[in-house]
Motif scaffolding. Structure first.
Motif, PDB file in Angstrom:
ATOM      1  N   TRP B  24     -12.099   9.935   3.405  1.00 34.02           N
ATOM      2  CA  TRP B  24     -11.620   8.606   3.780  1.00 34.02           C
ATOM      3  C   TRP B  24     -10.430   8.253   2.899  1.00 34.02           C
ATOM      4  O   TRP B  24     -10.277   8.765   1.797  1.00 34.02           O
ATOM      5  N   ARG B  25      -9.571   7.361   3.417  1.00 30.64           N
ATOM      6  CA  ARG B  25      -8.350   6.978   2.712  1.00 30.64           C
ATOM      7  C   ARG B  25      -8.672   6.000   1.584  1.00 30.64           C
ATOM      8  O   ARG B  25      -9.797   5.522   1.464  1.00 30.64           O
ATOM      9  N   ASP B  26      -7.664   5.688   0.782  1.00 30.33           N
ATOM     10  CA  ASP B  26      -7.806   4.690  -0.271  1.00 30.33           C
ATOM     11  C   ASP B  26      -6.699   3.656  -0.081  1.00 30.33           C
ATOM     12  O   ASP B  26      -5.735   3.596  -0.846  1.00 30.33           O
ATOM     13  N   PRO B  27      -6.795   2.822   0.988  1.00 22.97           N
ATOM     14  CA  PRO B  27      -5.660   1.973   1.355  1.00 22.97           C
ATOM     15  C   PRO B  27      -5.540   0.731   0.478  1.00 22.97           C
ATOM     16  O   PRO B  27      -6.510   0.289  -0.153  1.00 22.97           O
ATOM     17  N   GLU B  28      -4.319   0.186   0.435  1.00 19.19           N
ATOM     18  CA  GLU B  28      -4.102  -1.139  -0.159  1.00 19.19           C
ATOM     19  C   GLU B  28      -4.603  -2.175   0.839  1.00 19.19           C
ATOM     20  O   GLU B  28      -4.459  -1.997   2.043  1.00 19.19           O
TER      21      GLU B  28
END
Lengths: 92, 418
Positions: B24-28
């Motif tokens: 999974w991504r680590d979005p702002e």
């Protein structure tokens, strides 16, 4: 292991005690008309704070007296214990 | 998302596992979301997944104070079951059991669902009667349940104490064959990967510090990573529910209590069941690593500490040794604690609130893990449609006013003795 200071017997291990819940809950007065909401709040609703909590304990395997303890629910530190008749507000 | 399969495993093995995609991504955080789920545990992740999957609401953020799966979804004893007596619980948890059966396929992530029987042992005639009644209640709701007797149990767990001087002799048991275990971390990670793939932003290290409410309507949240606008918030924070509710001037019928669990050193396969001791509160299964996974009573006082004290561990393991004398020679490898949101009738709350756009998912006591899929499904429904699903209709907050309690354990409001 918690060490709990019974106001009558002094410091003992937690094995001797039973918990009695939030000591700030007040039963509605019986000699007046009490709305359902007030009863519900008394029976079910709790402040459940993170931090100082005034609560009832029972020295069930000792002198069998009930008493109040001011205890931190985040650290388990027992700040002080009181006799039931001591009026100390809500401890927060 | 690249699908996990035997082919992807071979392909990545050939490149020394250097080229796997992140799960999974680590979005702002964005400025605004359609729905914000607070709490990146099992229930929060599952809710976001079903919001995206079943209701096509993909502009969703999960805000997690720490890291996903670091709370109760990573601290439970992984037991799955639907062996309740009341219809509301039976139907709700059984829908969950149906979802567990193909969750690995659904998520393309092996959650290691293992239907291995759950045996609730009985130690008196009265308890056998009670289990017989509960089993009948389950069967009336279409859930397989079987009443076993002492001789049957002897064949299944011969190493339990069947001696003549046993203090709590085994009379029999209620068995749910579909009961079992699943790998708890995989459940969190599988839902996270699935939700992220559908566009959900999983934002970790983001603590909610306040709420923007205007005219009784949710407008947004204040967080340690800035303010975020939204019209709908789902609260899935288990033990921290009262703390966030306090920021909204709400008091709830919930107390936070610490529950401990422990595992022994790993041993060769011994126990292929989930077993509960009926003369006290002790439950046990064996993990795939070989550890005996054990749990029991709450410590018994309000706590937010995520750690408990040794007297409770000693008490629970004393019961364990009374049931399985051969446990006495095992060393305990580790113990840990989690904070249970103990509701005043030991049943959960999944509901709307008096604040428009605020939805509540709490009160799981220590039964939350098995409900992860069905909780996510019904909570997503409640948020998306702004009305409760028929399965969570009995689990409304106003039952503490109307008197329609689901008091499965019959212990009243002393949550700490359950």
């Amino acid at each position: 292991m918690l060490e709990i200071k019974c106001p009558y017997c002094g410091k003992r291990s937690q094995n001797e005690f039973a918990y009695g819940g939030d000591a700030t809950v007040k039963r509605p007065e019986l000699n007046k008309e009490v709305p359902d909401e007030e009863w519900d709040t008394f029976v079910y609703y709790r402040k459940n704070p993170r931090g100082n909590h005034l609560e009832l304990w029972h020295h069930i395997s000792g002198c069998r007296q009930w008493f109040k303890a001011k205890r931190n629910t985040a650290t388990h530190e027992i700040i002080d214990t009181f006799e039931l008749s001591d009026d100390i507000g809500d401890a927060s | 998302m690249k699908k996990y399969s035997v082919f992807s495993l071979i392909k990545n093995a050939l490149s020394h596992h250097q080229n796997w995609d992140v799960a999974w991504r680590d979005p702002e955080p964005k400025k605004e979301y359609e729905v914000i789920i607070i709490g990146g545990g099992g229930h929060g992740l599952a809710t976001a997944y079903y919001l995206a999957k079943n209701f096509n609401i993909r502009n969703v953020a999960i805000l997690e104070k720490g890291w996903i799966g670091g709370g109760n979804v990573g601290r439970n004893t992984t037991i799955l079951r639907s062996n309740y007596m009341y219809n509301a619980n039976n139907l709700f948890y059984e829908e969950g059991m149906k979802m567990w059966r193909n969750l690995s396929q659904e998520l393309n992530y092996n959650v290691m669902y293992s239907p291995r029987n759950i045996l609730n042992l009985a130690h008196s005639d009265a308890q056998m009667n009670a289990y017989s009644r509960r089993g009948n209640s389950m069967r009336l709701n279409g859930i397989d349940a079987q009443l076993l007797y002492r001789e049957d149990i002897k064949k299944i767990i011969p190493f339990a104490d069947f001696s003549s001087n046993c203090r709590f002799p085994i009379f029999g048991a209620l068995r749910q064959p579909a009961g079992g275990t699943a790998r708890h971390d995989a459940v969190a990670w599988g839902y996270a990967r699935g939700a992220d793939d559908l566009g959900v932003d999983i934002i970790q290290n983001c603590e909610v510090t306040g709420f923007d409410v205007n005219n009784g309507k949710i407008q947004g949240v204040q967080t340690s990573r800035g303010n975020i606008k939204t019209k709908k918030i789902g609260l899935c924070v288990a033990g921290s529910t009262s703390l966030l509710a306090e920021k909204l001037n709400m008091t709830l019928p919930i107390e936070a209590h610490v529950l401990q669990a422990c595992v022994s050193e790993p041993i060769k396969p011994l126990l292929d069941q989930v077993v509960t001791f009926g003369a006290g509160h002790f439950y046990c299964s064996q993990s795939d690593k070989g550890e005996m996974v054990m749990g029991g009573d709450l410590d018994g006082y309000n706590s937010y500490a995520q750690r408990g004290n040794l007297p409770t561990i000693q008490h629970v393991l004393t019961e364990g040794v009374a049931l399985f004398p051969n446990l006495s020679r095992l060393k305990i490898l580790r113990t840990w604690g989690g904070i249970m949101d103990m509701s005043m009738d030991t049943s959960p709350i999944i509901d709307k609130t008096h604040i428009d756009g605020l939805y509540l998912n709490c009160g799981w006591c220590y039964g939350g893990f098995k409900a992860t899929p069905v909780s996510g499904l019904t909570f997503a429904h409640t948020i998306a449609k702004d009305e409760v699903h028929e399965l969570n209709a009995p689990f409304r907050l106003d039952r503490f006013h109307t008197g329609h309690l689901i008091d499965e354990k019959g212990i009243g409001t002393k949550t700490w003795i359950s």
